[in-house]
Design a protein around this motif. Structure first.
Motif, PDB file in Angstrom:
ATOM      1  N   ILE A  53       0.843  -1.192   0.000  1.00  0.00           N
ATOM      2  CA  ILE A  53       0.000   0.000   0.000  1.00  0.00           C
ATOM      3  C   ILE A  53       0.877   1.240   0.000  1.00  0.00           C
ATOM      4  CG2 ILE A  53      -1.703   1.327   1.300  1.00  0.00           C
ATOM      5  CD1 ILE A  53      -2.730  -1.305   2.436  1.00  0.00           C
ATOM      6  N   ASP A  54       0.625   2.132  -0.960  1.00  0.00           N
ATOM      7  CA  ASP A  54       1.216   3.468  -0.940  1.00  0.00           C
ATOM      8  C   ASP A  54       0.244   4.362  -0.190  1.00  0.00           C
ATOM      9  OD1 ASP A  54       3.257   2.515  -2.473  1.00  0.00           O
ATOM     10  OD2 ASP A  54       2.758   3.651  -4.265  1.00  0.00           O
ATOM     11  N   LEU A  55       0.778   5.284   0.615  1.00  0.00           N
ATOM     12  CA  LEU A  55      -0.090   6.036   1.507  1.00  0.00           C
ATOM     13  C   LEU A  55       0.449   7.442   1.732  1.00  0.00           C
ATOM     14  CD1 LEU A  55      -2.249   5.963   3.950  1.00  0.00           C
ATOM     15  CD2 LEU A  55      -0.288   5.330   5.302  1.00  0.00           C
ATOM     16  N   THR A  56      -0.453   8.397   1.830  1.00  0.00           N
ATOM     17  CA  THR A  56      -0.107   9.751   2.241  1.00  0.00           C
ATOM     18  C   THR A  56      -0.988  10.114   3.420  1.00  0.00           C
ATOM     19  OG1 THR A  56       0.545  10.424   0.029  1.00  0.00           O
ATOM     20  CG2 THR A  56      -0.016  12.172   1.560  1.00  0.00           C
ATOM     21  N   VAL A  57      -0.360  10.569   4.496  1.00  0.00           N
ATOM     22  CA  VAL A  57      -1.070  10.981   5.701  1.00  0.00           C
ATOM     23  C   VAL A  57      -1.008  12.497   5.792  1.00  0.00           C
ATOM     24  CG1 VAL A  57      -1.126  10.835   8.213  1.00  0.00           C
ATOM     25  CG2 VAL A  57      -0.390   8.881   6.889  1.00  0.00           C
ATOM     26  N   LEU A  58      -2.148  13.131   5.971  1.00  0.00           N
ATOM     27  CA  LEU A  58      -2.208  14.564   6.208  1.00  0.00           C
ATOM     28  C   LEU A  58      -2.316  14.785   7.712  1.00  0.00           C
ATOM     29  CD1 LEU A  58      -4.723  15.614   3.418  1.00  0.00           C
ATOM     30  CD2 LEU A  58      -2.234  15.733   3.361  1.00  0.00           C
ATOM     31  N   TYR A  59      -1.488  15.670   8.228  1.00  0.00           N
ATOM     32  CA  TYR A  59      -1.494  15.949   9.667  1.00  0.00           C
ATOM     33  C   TYR A  59      -1.075  17.395   9.887  1.00  0.00           C
ATOM     34  CZ  TYR A  59       3.560  15.762   9.515  1.00  0.00           C
ATOM     35  OH  TYR A  59       4.866  16.022   9.213  1.00  0.00           O
ATOM     36  N   ARG A  60      -1.298  17.872  11.108  1.00  0.00           N
ATOM     37  CA  ARG A  60      -0.823  19.197  11.485  1.00  0.00           C
ATOM     38  C   ARG A  60      -0.600  19.226  12.995  1.00  0.00           C
ATOM     39  NH1 ARG A  60      -4.162  22.827  13.771  1.00  0.00           N
ATOM     40  NH2 ARG A  60      -6.342  22.272  13.904  1.00  0.00           N
ATOM     41  N   VAL A  61       0.295  20.078  13.405  1.00  0.00           N
ATOM     42  CA  VAL A  61       0.594  20.252  14.819  1.00  0.00           C
ATOM     43  C   VAL A  61      -0.429  21.211  15.410  1.00  0.00           C
ATOM     44  CG1 VAL A  61       2.296  21.153  16.459  1.00  0.00           C
ATOM     45  CG2 VAL A  61       3.051  19.836  14.481  1.00  0.00           C
ATOM     46  N   VAL A  62      -1.032  20.837  16.517  1.00  0.00           N
ATOM     47  CA  VAL A  62      -1.971  21.709  17.226  1.00  0.00           C
ATOM     48  C   VAL A  62      -1.129  22.687  18.048  1.00  0.00           C
ATOM     49  CG1 VAL A  62      -3.817  21.806  18.935  1.00  0.00           C
ATOM     50  CG2 VAL A  62      -3.704  19.899  17.316  1.00  0.00           C
ATOM     51  N   GLY A  63      -1.315  23.968  17.782  1.00  0.00           N
ATOM     52  CA  GLY A  63      -0.478  24.991  18.391  1.00  0.00           C
ATOM     53  C   GLY A  63      -0.420  24.943  19.905  1.00  0.00           C
ATOM     54  N   ALA A  64      -1.555  24.746  20.545  1.00  0.00           N
ATOM     55  CA  ALA A  64      -1.593  24.741  22.004  1.00  0.00           C
ATOM     56  C   ALA A  64      -0.820  23.564  22.593  1.00  0.00           C
ATOM     57  CB  ALA A  64      -3.041  24.698  22.482  1.00  0.00           C
ATOM     58  N   ASP A  65      -0.683  22.486  21.839  1.00  0.00           N
ATOM     59  CA  ASP A  65       0.026  21.303  22.327  1.00  0.00           C
ATOM     60  C   ASP A  65       1.494  21.265  21.919  1.00  0.00           C
ATOM     61  OD1 ASP A  65      -2.327  20.391  23.465  1.00  0.00           O
ATOM     62  OD2 ASP A  65      -2.881  19.200  21.708  1.00  0.00           O
ATOM     63  N   ALA A  66       1.965  22.278  21.214  1.00  0.00           N
ATOM     64  CA  ALA A  66       3.337  22.281  20.698  1.00  0.00           C
ATOM     65  C   ALA A  66       4.397  22.226  21.803  1.00  0.00           C
ATOM     66  CB  ALA A  66       3.553  23.490  19.803  1.00  0.00           C
ATOM     67  N   PRO A  67       4.274  22.967  22.915  1.00  0.00           N
ATOM     68  CA  PRO A  67       5.295  22.840  23.960  1.00  0.00           C
ATOM     69  C   PRO A  67       5.386  21.414  24.516  1.00  0.00           C
ATOM     70  CG  PRO A  67       4.017  24.825  24.320  1.00  0.00           C
ATOM     71  CD  PRO A  67       3.335  24.052  23.219  1.00  0.00           C
ATOM     72  N   ARG A  68       4.254  20.788  24.719  1.00  0.00           N
ATOM     73  CA  ARG A  68       4.246  19.409  25.210  1.00  0.00           C
ATOM     74  C   ARG A  68       4.875  18.459  24.191  1.00  0.00           C
ATOM     75  NH1 ARG A  68      -0.773  15.941  25.202  1.00  0.00           N
ATOM     76  NH2 ARG A  68       0.081  13.951  25.812  1.00  0.00           N
ATOM     77  N   LEU A  69       4.575  18.677  22.900  1.00  0.00           N
ATOM     78  CA  LEU A  69       5.143  17.852  21.838  1.00  0.00           C
ATOM     79  C   LEU A  69       6.669  17.952  21.836  1.00  0.00           C
ATOM     80  CD1 LEU A  69       4.654  16.099  19.265  1.00  0.00           C
ATOM     81  CD2 LEU A  69       4.654  18.238  17.995  1.00  0.00           C
ATOM     82  N   LEU A  70       7.197  19.169  21.918  1.00  0.00           N
ATOM     83  CA  LEU A  70       8.647  19.341  21.947  1.00  0.00           C
ATOM     84  C   LEU A  70       9.272  18.757  23.207  1.00  0.00           C
ATOM     85  CD1 LEU A  70       9.246  22.918  20.514  1.00  0.00           C
ATOM     86  CD2 LEU A  70       9.866  20.743  19.506  1.00  0.00           C
ATOM     87  N   ARG A  71       8.605  18.952  24.330  1.00  0.00           N
ATOM     88  CA  ARG A  71       9.128  18.470  25.603  1.00  0.00           C
ATOM     89  C   ARG A  71       9.179  16.940  25.641  1.00  0.00           C
ATOM     90  NH1 ARG A  71       5.411  20.591  28.681  1.00  0.00           N
ATOM     91  NH2 ARG A  71       6.312  22.649  28.572  1.00  0.00           N
ATOM     92  N   GLU A  72       8.125  16.293  25.174  1.00  0.00           N
ATOM     93  CA  GLU A  72       8.022  14.834  25.306  1.00  0.00           C
ATOM     94  C   GLU A  72       8.571  14.063  24.113  1.00  0.00           C
ATOM     95  OE1 GLU A  72       3.949  13.946  26.202  1.00  0.00           O
ATOM     96  OE2 GLU A  72       3.973  15.126  28.045  1.00  0.00           O
ATOM     97  N   THR A  73       8.584  14.673  22.922  1.00  0.00           N
ATOM     98  CA  THR A  73       8.992  13.950  21.721  1.00  0.00           C
ATOM     99  C   THR A  73      10.205  14.568  21.050  1.00  0.00           C
ATOM    100  OG1 THR A  73       6.688  13.370  21.374  1.00  0.00           O
ATOM    101  CG2 THR A  73       8.177  13.026  19.540  1.00  0.00           C
TER     102      THR A  73
END
Length: 191
Positions: free
Chosen positions: A122-142
């Motif tokens: 399967i070839d696949l394209t995933v569309l996603y976006r970073v939720v601004g309010a969760d960005a500090p948590r994303l950087l901190r944890e990931t």
């Protein structure tokens, strides 16, 4: 920051030269003014950050991620802060069997087993976006490489988990939309 350091180097060099060479004393005033200009210019540029449209800035002070975010525009900040910019526009991540088409070099298509025991690519394209309010948590944890730590592995796992409910013929035929919706729902829950 480079300008600040350069200003201090010029200031120290002028003082050393004047101390060792009295003839150069007549240039000491101009040299000190030049050093001061570099230091002030460095401080003023370090205090101003521009965040482009479609991006947010997350502040970090000596490695500690702060919870407040900066929206697009011009911001005056503490010169010691490091601002990490994250793209909050919709992005895509493509996994494809064509060598130069996806985000990874080489064959990155997903091979799954269907309910009838056949292996399907399967070839696949995933569309996603970073939720601004969760960005500090994303950087901190990931970290900044969240694409390789979250988007790619979760997508591949959910494709494999959902493909086992369908026969190979159904994945490319009548139940393709149902398969896509099932994948979308399970990925959305984990993201």
């Amino acid at each position: 920051m480079v300008l600040i350091v350069l200003g201090f180097i010029i200031f120290i060099a002028i003082n050393v030269v004047v101390k060792n060479n009295p003839v150069a004393a007549k240039f000491a005033g101009a040299g000190r003014i030049l050093a001061l200009v570099f230091i002030l210019l460095g401080i003023s540029t370090a205090c101003v950050k521009q965040i482009d449209a479609g991006e947010i800035g997350v502040k970090s002070l000596f490695g500690s991620i702060q919870n407040d975010i900066m929206g697009s525009g011009l911001h005056f900040i503490n010169p010691l802060l490091d601002v990490k910019k994250l793209d909050v526009k919709t992005q895509n991540y493509t996994m494809s069997g064509v060598n130069d088409e996806g985000n990874k070099a080489g064959d990155d298509a997903i091979k799954v087993l269907t309910s009838d025991g056949l292996e399907v690519t399967i070839d696949l394209t995933v569309l996603y976006r970073v939720v601004g309010a969760d960005a500090p948590r994303l950087l901190r944890e990931t970290g900044e490489d969240y694409r390789d730590k979250i988007v790619r592995p979760i997508t591949r796992t959910k494709i494999r988990d959902n493909a086992v409910y369908y026969q190979a013929v159904d994945l490319f035929g009548s139940k393709r939309d149902e398969f896509q919706q099932r994948i979308y729902k399970s990925i959305e829950d984990d993201f």
